[in-house]
Design a protein around this motif. Sequence first.
Motif, PDB file in Angstrom:
ATOM      1  N   GLY A 100       0.822  -1.390  -0.007  1.00  0.00           N
ATOM      2  CA  GLY A 100      -0.094  -0.163   0.041  1.00  0.00           C
ATOM      3  C   GLY A 100       0.925   1.277  -0.079  1.00  0.00           C
ATOM      4  N   LYS A 101       0.601   2.003   1.151  1.00  0.00           N
ATOM      5  CA  LYS A 101       1.417   3.243   1.139  1.00  0.00           C
ATOM      6  C   LYS A 101       2.803   3.183   2.042  1.00  0.00           C
ATOM      7  CE  LYS A 101      -2.912   5.956   1.024  1.00  0.00           C
ATOM      8  NZ  LYS A 101      -3.597   7.047   2.015  1.00  0.00           N
ATOM      9  N   PHE A 102       3.004   1.805   2.758  1.00  0.00           N
ATOM     10  CA  PHE A 102       4.214   1.699   3.254  1.00  0.00           C
ATOM     11  C   PHE A 102       5.255   0.728   2.630  1.00  0.00           C
ATOM     12  CE2 PHE A 102       0.888   2.064   6.628  1.00  0.00           C
ATOM     13  CZ  PHE A 102       1.542   2.799   7.747  1.00  0.00           C
ATOM     14  N   ARG A 103       6.588   1.395   2.844  1.00  0.00           N
ATOM     15  CA  ARG A 103       7.694   0.809   2.387  1.00  0.00           C
ATOM     16  C   ARG A 103       8.292   0.148   3.502  1.00  0.00           C
ATOM     17  NH1 ARG A 103      13.012   1.075   1.973  1.00  0.00           N
ATOM     18  NH2 ARG A 103      14.066   0.663   0.086  1.00  0.00           N
TER      19      ARG A 103
ATOM     20  N   ARG B   4       8.754   3.388   5.699  1.00  0.00           N
ATOM     21  CA  ARG B   4       8.270   4.662   5.103  1.00  0.00           C
ATOM     22  C   ARG B   4       6.873   4.616   4.639  1.00  0.00           C
ATOM     23  NH1 ARG B   4      11.810   5.163  -0.003  1.00  0.00           N
ATOM     24  NH2 ARG B   4      13.690   5.424   1.619  1.00  0.00           N
ATOM     25  N   TYR B   5       6.354   5.958   4.874  1.00  0.00           N
ATOM     26  CA  TYR B   5       5.062   5.976   4.574  1.00  0.00           C
ATOM     27  C   TYR B   5       4.835   7.140   3.547  1.00  0.00           C
ATOM     28  CZ  TYR B   5      -0.093   6.592   5.157  1.00  0.00           C
ATOM     29  OH  TYR B   5      -1.457   6.874   4.898  1.00  0.00           O
ATOM     30  N   TYR B   6       4.269   6.874   2.476  1.00  0.00           N
ATOM     31  CA  TYR B   6       3.733   7.540   1.357  1.00  0.00           C
ATOM     32  C   TYR B   6       2.422   8.492   1.451  1.00  0.00           C
ATOM     33  CZ  TYR B   6       8.037   5.800  -1.193  1.00  0.00           C
ATOM     34  OH  TYR B   6       9.158   5.250  -1.385  1.00  0.00           O
ATOM     35  N   PHE B   7       2.563   9.621   2.030  1.00  0.00           N
ATOM     36  CA  PHE B   7       1.266  10.449   2.012  1.00  0.00           C
ATOM     37  C   PHE B   7       0.561  10.778   0.802  1.00  0.00           C
ATOM     38  CE2 PHE B   7       3.318  11.234   6.167  1.00  0.00           C
ATOM     39  CZ  PHE B   7       2.168  10.970   7.072  1.00  0.00           C
ATOM     40  N   SER B   8       1.511  10.845  -0.265  1.00  0.00           N
ATOM     41  CA  SER B   8       1.416  11.080  -1.490  1.00  0.00           C
ATOM     42  C   SER B   8       2.409  10.917  -2.586  1.00  0.00           C
ATOM     43  CB  SER B   8       0.607  12.687  -1.852  1.00  0.00           C
ATOM     44  OG  SER B   8       1.930  13.651  -1.555  1.00  0.00           O
ATOM     45  N   ASP B   9       2.209  11.215  -3.901  1.00  0.00           N
ATOM     46  CA  ASP B   9       3.293  11.197  -4.498  1.00  0.00           C
ATOM     47  C   ASP B   9       4.687  11.977  -4.203  1.00  0.00           C
ATOM     48  OD1 ASP B   9       1.736   9.396  -6.241  1.00  0.00           O
ATOM     49  OD2 ASP B   9       1.437  10.866  -7.791  1.00  0.00           O
ATOM     50  N   ASN B  10       4.333  13.038  -3.711  1.00  0.00           N
ATOM     51  CA  ASN B  10       5.441  14.140  -3.077  1.00  0.00           C
ATOM     52  C   ASN B  10       5.583  14.091  -1.747  1.00  0.00           C
ATOM     53  OD1 ASN B  10       3.387  15.368  -2.890  1.00  0.00           O
ATOM     54  ND2 ASN B  10       3.792  16.962  -4.547  1.00  0.00           N
TER      55      ASN B  10
ATOM     56  N   LEU C 132      14.435  10.094  12.281  1.00  0.00           N
ATOM     57  CA  LEU C 132      13.168  10.267  11.527  1.00  0.00           C
ATOM     58  C   LEU C 132      13.467  11.423  10.316  1.00  0.00           C
ATOM     59  CD1 LEU C 132      11.103  11.612  14.734  1.00  0.00           C
ATOM     60  CD2 LEU C 132      10.958   9.307  13.540  1.00  0.00           C
ATOM     61  N   ALA C 133      13.018  11.080   9.288  1.00  0.00           N
ATOM     62  CA  ALA C 133      13.065  11.949   8.387  1.00  0.00           C
ATOM     63  C   ALA C 133      11.811  12.135   7.505  1.00  0.00           C
ATOM     64  CB  ALA C 133      14.145  11.380   7.466  1.00  0.00           C
ATOM     65  N   ALA C 134      11.613  13.397   6.768  1.00  0.00           N
ATOM     66  CA  ALA C 134      10.387  13.674   6.056  1.00  0.00           C
ATOM     67  C   ALA C 134      10.908  14.449   4.576  1.00  0.00           C
ATOM     68  CB  ALA C 134       9.536  14.770   6.752  1.00  0.00           C
ATOM     69  N   LYS C 135      10.378  14.263   3.750  1.00  0.00           N
ATOM     70  CA  LYS C 135      10.686  14.435   2.371  1.00  0.00           C
ATOM     71  C   LYS C 135       9.480  14.957   1.586  1.00  0.00           C
ATOM     72  CE  LYS C 135      13.116  13.210  -1.960  1.00  0.00           C
ATOM     73  NZ  LYS C 135      13.778  11.896  -2.456  1.00  0.00           N
TER      74      LYS C 135
END
Length: 636
Positions: free
Chosen positions: A285-288, A331-337, A369-372
Amino acid sequence: MKLKFLFVLLGSFISLCSFGQKLGVDTIQIESIDIVAPKLNHFSTTEKKVLIDSTLIKRYSGKDLSGLLQKTSLVNISSNGAYGALATVGMRGASGTHTSVNWNGIPVNSLTTGSADVSLINAGSFDQVQVVYGAVGSLYGSGTLGGAIELSNHPDWKKKSSLGLMSEVGSYSNTKTKIFGKYSDKWISYSGQAFFQYGKNDFSYTDFHDFGSPTERLNNNENRAYGTIQDLHLKIKENYIDLGVWYQVKEKNIGGLMGIGAPISFQKQRDSSFKAYVGWKKLIGKFRMEAKSAYLSDYLKYTDRGSATNTGYKIFSEIESKRWLNDVNFRYYFSDNWSVDVNGKYNWLKGITNNYQGNIHENESRLSLAAKYTPLIGTFIFTYGKEWNSEVNPPEMYSFSSLIHLFPNIIDIRAKASTHYRRPTFNERYWNNSGNVDLKSENGWNYELGLIMLQRKALYGDITIDVNAYKALNDDLIAWQPVSGTLWKPINIGKTVLQGVDIEATHLMKVKSNSLRTSLKYAYNDAYNNDKESVEYKETLAYRPHHIVKFSSDYLFGKWDVGVLGTLRSNTNTWEGDQVDGNLLVDINGGYRFNTKFANIKLTGRVENLLDESYEIVRFYPMPGRAYYFGVNVIF
């Protein structure tokens, strides 16, 4: 309270931005390359990263990594001689203990010295060699003030196979042979190699530390190395599994020093290392999710008989280290970016030697913790890291970096502010009669501002320019310094400043099937003692050249390629207050490739130190003059 505040701040920042992204969509169109990208790659897109051209890697595949980096990158190589002698790499005025060398994301720096002996690493053993300038400490951990070197062999999921043989012979009885093979299809990718290298290395040199500067010939300088690297990657449905093994041995006779009289030495050193890892990653899903476990074992034996008639040893020293490194990343993808990573590490460390008061065992753990965030205007990255060690107390680490498209497809700007630290190594703390368990960890802030002119038409071709200015403020720098006679000890020398500018410009011109690629790189650095209470206040730190210049030009026409490569390094000081003169080195090279019914063949040749300059990088250690190399590379 600081950690709680950061969690709240990060959560609020993510929520605010994700609200604007309309995150009610369950399916996110993430590029496949981003799915498999490890944490260090994913969160270093705002850093200055330079990928060494594959042509140069192949051209110097018979050299060790120090030889490749010295000729191609804005780094400062410190070498106790040549051909297998100890060599470390520093960047931006920092030392080898401030440069992290990583193999597929696994740090391979010595547990005991803190630096990586890059003479142990073959330049041609990896598909990709990447230099990361000023790597973020909150991502990489201890000892990245200068930067990081990334070594990797990447999987190829296309149906193909090959078997190859590389052999090179050169001056001073140097030979290198490598057998390698690859196989891949849509679910498996394998690459393996075995290599052997030998050199007598009895070169002549001008001894300008002796009366009359006589010509001497170096003896007892043989070098023998062999090893193997195996990489296996599996893709089973949505699961990616990586396995790697690296085993290597180097046996080195240590040549005599420059000075009064002929060079005499009866020293030998044997290094052996075994590294292995297994990794897994998957996107659900949205998790890596990713997990990796590695085991590293390093052994060094140093002996000195003192004289030709001595059947025993004047010095006999053995030192061994064992490490078990574990890493879990979500890693969690909230959206493409929009993505956020949570990373945890646990490392078990052990040093075994009679040079310590008993074996040393340490445990360390780490949370980061890291946010991109990658909107249309650029990329923004925030990182936080905290380590715990059973013997020292590392500080909390922070960084904020950005890459902004000031004028899309024309000019980018990068900016960064981050903290760094380096904990004392095992040798610095525990070495008998020299170590100091009361040493403080280095720490401080560093800043960077860069301007990138993207590929533009100019001078009948395409040109790119990258300019960076940086400054690092470092507290409690640790340095080994002479205290009496031959006794050196590590001490905290106080506050230091590392500041400078690096510029890289590349021009590519193509005419039909011919191409000319020219690169010019320049680095200015001012690294000095900034402790007002020190007698060395404002003095330049030892072995930090103010100026480094690298130039290369390669012309490819038909089946031929020819090139010239030049390096310039300015004078440096020593810790004893002396000076090592700078040097200008020039190489020329050429190659011819052709195909037969059974194989693709390339013949190569090069001349190193064309001007036959006598020089040294570390005081009293001679470097070789003009040398010739001829090689053949056959791929079936």
